[in-house]
Every structure is written in structure tokens, then in C-alpha cells.
Design a protein around this motif. Sequence first.
Motif, PDB file in Angstrom:
ATOM      1  N   HIS A   2       0.841  -1.204   0.000  1.00 20.09           N
ATOM      2  CA  HIS A   2       0.000   0.000   0.000  1.00 20.09           C
ATOM      3  C   HIS A   2       0.873   1.249   0.000  1.00 20.09           C
ATOM      4  N   LEU A   3       0.580   2.164  -0.930  1.00 19.97           N
ATOM      5  CA  LEU A   3       1.338   3.409  -1.035  1.00 19.97           C
ATOM      6  C   LEU A   3       0.419   4.583  -0.734  1.00 19.97           C
ATOM      7  N   MET A  33      11.585   2.910  -6.727  1.00 24.08           N
ATOM      8  CA  MET A  33      10.483   3.778  -6.325  1.00 24.08           C
ATOM      9  C   MET A  33      10.476   4.972  -7.269  1.00 24.08           C
ATOM     10  N   ALA A  34       9.299   5.428  -7.612  1.00 23.91           N
ATOM     11  CA  ALA A  34       9.219   6.446  -8.653  1.00 23.91           C
ATOM     12  C   ALA A  34       8.005   7.336  -8.460  1.00 23.91           C
ATOM     13  N   ALA A  91      -2.002  15.271 -11.330  1.00 18.92           N
ATOM     14  CA  ALA A  91      -2.049  14.358 -10.198  1.00 18.92           C
ATOM     15  C   ALA A  91      -0.742  13.577 -10.206  1.00 18.92           C
ATOM     16  N   TYR A  92      -0.076  13.532  -9.073  1.00 15.59           N
ATOM     17  CA  TYR A  92       1.213  12.857  -8.974  1.00 15.59           C
ATOM     18  C   TYR A  92       1.027  11.532  -8.241  1.00 15.59           C
ATOM     19  N   TYR A  93       1.564  10.482  -8.866  1.00 18.01           N
ATOM     20  CA  TYR A  93       1.395   9.130  -8.361  1.00 18.01           C
ATOM     21  C   TYR A  93       2.729   8.520  -7.962  1.00 18.01           C
ATOM     22  N   CYS A  94       2.735   7.908  -6.820  1.00 17.72           N
ATOM     23  CA  CYS A  94       3.892   7.173  -6.345  1.00 17.72           C
ATOM     24  C   CYS A  94       3.828   5.733  -6.869  1.00 17.72           C
ATOM     25  N   SER A 111       3.167  -1.677  -7.314  1.00 18.62           N
ATOM     26  CA  SER A 111       2.035  -0.964  -6.718  1.00 18.62           C
ATOM     27  C   SER A 111       2.043   0.517  -7.036  1.00 18.62           C
ATOM     28  N   TRP A 112       0.847   1.064  -7.077  1.00 17.48           N
ATOM     29  CA  TRP A 112       0.640   2.504  -7.293  1.00 17.48           C
ATOM     30  C   TRP A 112      -0.130   3.089  -6.113  1.00 17.48           C
ATOM     31  N   GLY A 113       0.165   4.351  -5.818  1.00 15.58           N
ATOM     32  CA  GLY A 113      -0.637   5.078  -4.844  1.00 15.58           C
ATOM     33  C   GLY A 113      -1.878   5.660  -5.496  1.00 15.58           C
ATOM     34  N   GLN A 114      -2.693   6.341  -4.681  1.00 14.87           N
ATOM     35  CA  GLN A 114      -3.935   6.915  -5.159  1.00 14.87           C
ATOM     36  C   GLN A 114      -3.739   8.277  -5.821  1.00 14.87           C
ATOM     37  N   GLY A 115      -2.596   8.884  -5.598  1.00 13.83           N
ATOM     38  CA  GLY A 115      -2.308  10.164  -6.224  1.00 13.83           C
ATOM     39  C   GLY A 115      -2.543  11.355  -5.306  1.00 13.83           C
ATOM     40  N   THR A 116      -1.777  12.406  -5.551  1.00 11.39           N
ATOM     41  CA  THR A 116      -1.947  13.668  -4.842  1.00 11.39           C
ATOM     42  C   THR A 116      -1.900  14.792  -5.879  1.00 11.39           C
ATOM     43  N   GLN A 117      -2.807  15.742  -5.752  1.00  8.26           N
ATOM     44  CA  GLN A 117      -2.945  16.785  -6.770  1.00  8.26           C
ATOM     45  C   GLN A 117      -1.964  17.927  -6.529  1.00  8.26           C
ATOM     46  N   VAL A 118      -1.297  18.309  -7.589  1.00  2.00           N
ATOM     47  CA  VAL A 118      -0.424  19.488  -7.577  1.00  2.00           C
ATOM     48  C   VAL A 118      -0.980  20.467  -8.607  1.00  2.00           C
ATOM     49  N   THR A 119      -1.266  21.684  -8.161  1.00  4.01           N
ATOM     50  CA  THR A 119      -1.781  22.715  -9.056  1.00  4.01           C
ATOM     51  C   THR A 119      -0.877  23.936  -8.965  1.00  4.01           C
ATOM     52  N   VAL A 120      -0.353  24.349 -10.105  1.00  6.11           N
ATOM     53  CA  VAL A 120       0.539  25.500 -10.162  1.00  6.11           C
ATOM     54  C   VAL A 120      -0.186  26.620 -10.901  1.00  6.11           C
ATOM     55  N   SER A 121      -0.397  27.722 -10.221  1.00  9.12           N
ATOM     56  CA  SER A 121      -1.118  28.853 -10.810  1.00  9.12           C
ATOM     57  C   SER A 121      -0.151  29.787 -11.519  1.00  9.12           C
TER      58      SER A 121
END
Length: 122
Positions: A2-3, A33-34, A91-94, A111-121
Motif C-alpha cells: 500500500h502506497l 520507487m518512482a 495528479a502525482y502518483y507514487c 504498486s501505485w498510490g492513489q495520487g496527490t494533486q499538484v496545481t501550479v497557478s
Amino acid sequence: VHLVESGGGLVPAGGSLRLSCVASGDIITANNMAWHRQAPGKQREFVAEITSRGNANYADSVKGRFTISRDNAKNTVCLQMSSLKPEDTAAYYCYAQGVQDYGVGYRLYDSWGQGTQVTVSS
């Protein structure tokens, strides 16, 4: 295995963010790991990877701006992102690959993680 990723958010262009990912689940090794990312309407793309020995590779688009690191004892991988651009929004995935103890022996995992959102304005 689990990531779980953390550290995403909203940042202005030129800013910095640090993403973290923790892997759990009777891990024997995490050979690779990536981080990958996926922008809306686009395919998931490679960002950076690091081996258990610390050898790192980066996509050309992030070289010199992103740094990947890992803590083998804690099965964690981080991505320090600097000089962020609007085109880094995604969305960035581990990702992790290695060997797991599943109770009656060892097996390979991928395995992959669920992702985390990165937003650059801009």
C-alpha cells in the motif's frame, strides 16, 4: 503493498512543493520507487525514479528542478519540486516495485498510490 502520497497542493508559479510517499505491507525490498504524473486529458507520464542504491533518473522536463530521494529504512520516497510551472499541474502518483513477504513466501509486487494533486497557478 500500500502506497500513500501526501504533500500536494496549490502553489504559484516559481514556488516549491515536497511530495512524500510511504509504502507499507511486509516489504522485503523496494528496488525501484518512482513518481509519475497525469494531467487532465493526458496520459500518465514518468517524472523521476530512484533505485534502492540511490541511483536516480529524471524526465527531461523536470531535470534541474525536481529532486527525488528515499529512505530505505522507512520505505519512503520524496519528490522535492522547485521552480514549478503551470505545466507541472497534474495528479502525482507514487510507484514502487520490489519483493514482499506474503506469509508463506516471497513474491514480487508492483504498486501505485492513489495520487496527490499538484496545481501550479500562473
